[in-house]
Scaffold this motif. Structure first.
Motif: not given
Length: 152
Positions: A67-91
């Protein structure tokens, strides 16, 4: 869960050992005895297919996919949670497509014999596709309800 993990680890290790032994047998038959056997090549290919898909399940279980997490690591925690959930749903949607397509593919070849190993049917070889996708989906479903943005 520990028993399931041990079973998978043992199964993958055993498949790898058998595949290596088949390849060594193929090389010995070809180079030393000058009598290549097609069944060893085909069986080692089938073990390789199973190893690939079961390895993907183990990598999913252990969260070891690249995984490429360079930009992900710079996001706030709330946005990380949303992105992770969307990612899991797409997977999960993708894995659903793989299960469906793999099941159809398995059904097409269910009774088709393997040319060099008549007792083996292609359906057994291709059954790993939907099986592995279902197992990976189970891991992602569990994560969907458990993970937060601070875990990648």
């Amino acid at each position: 869960m520990k028993l399931v993990n041990k079973f998978f680890n043992t199964a993958v290790t055993l498949m790898l050992v058998i595949m290596i032994l088949l390849i060594v047998l193929q090389v010995l038959n070809r180079l030393i005895f000058n009598a290549p056997s097609a069944w060893t090549e085909e069986l080692s290919r089938f073990f390789y297919i199973w190893l690939t898909f079961l390895g993907a399940v183990l990598v999913t279980r252990d969260r070891e996919h690249i995984q490429v997490d360079f930009l992900y690591n710079k996001l706030p925690s709330v946005l990380k949670t949303v992105i992770v959930k969307i990612n899991y749903i797409l997977i999960l949607i993708f894995l659903g497509v793989v299960v469906y397509g793999g099941y159809i593919y398995m059904q097409i070849g269910w009774d088709a014999p393997v040319s060099t190993v008549p007792f083996l049917k292609m359906g057994y070889v291709t059954a790993v596709v939907p099986m592995a996708a279902i197992l990976m989906a189970i891991f992602y479903i569990l994560r969907l309800f458990k993970d937060r943005g601070d875990q990648s």
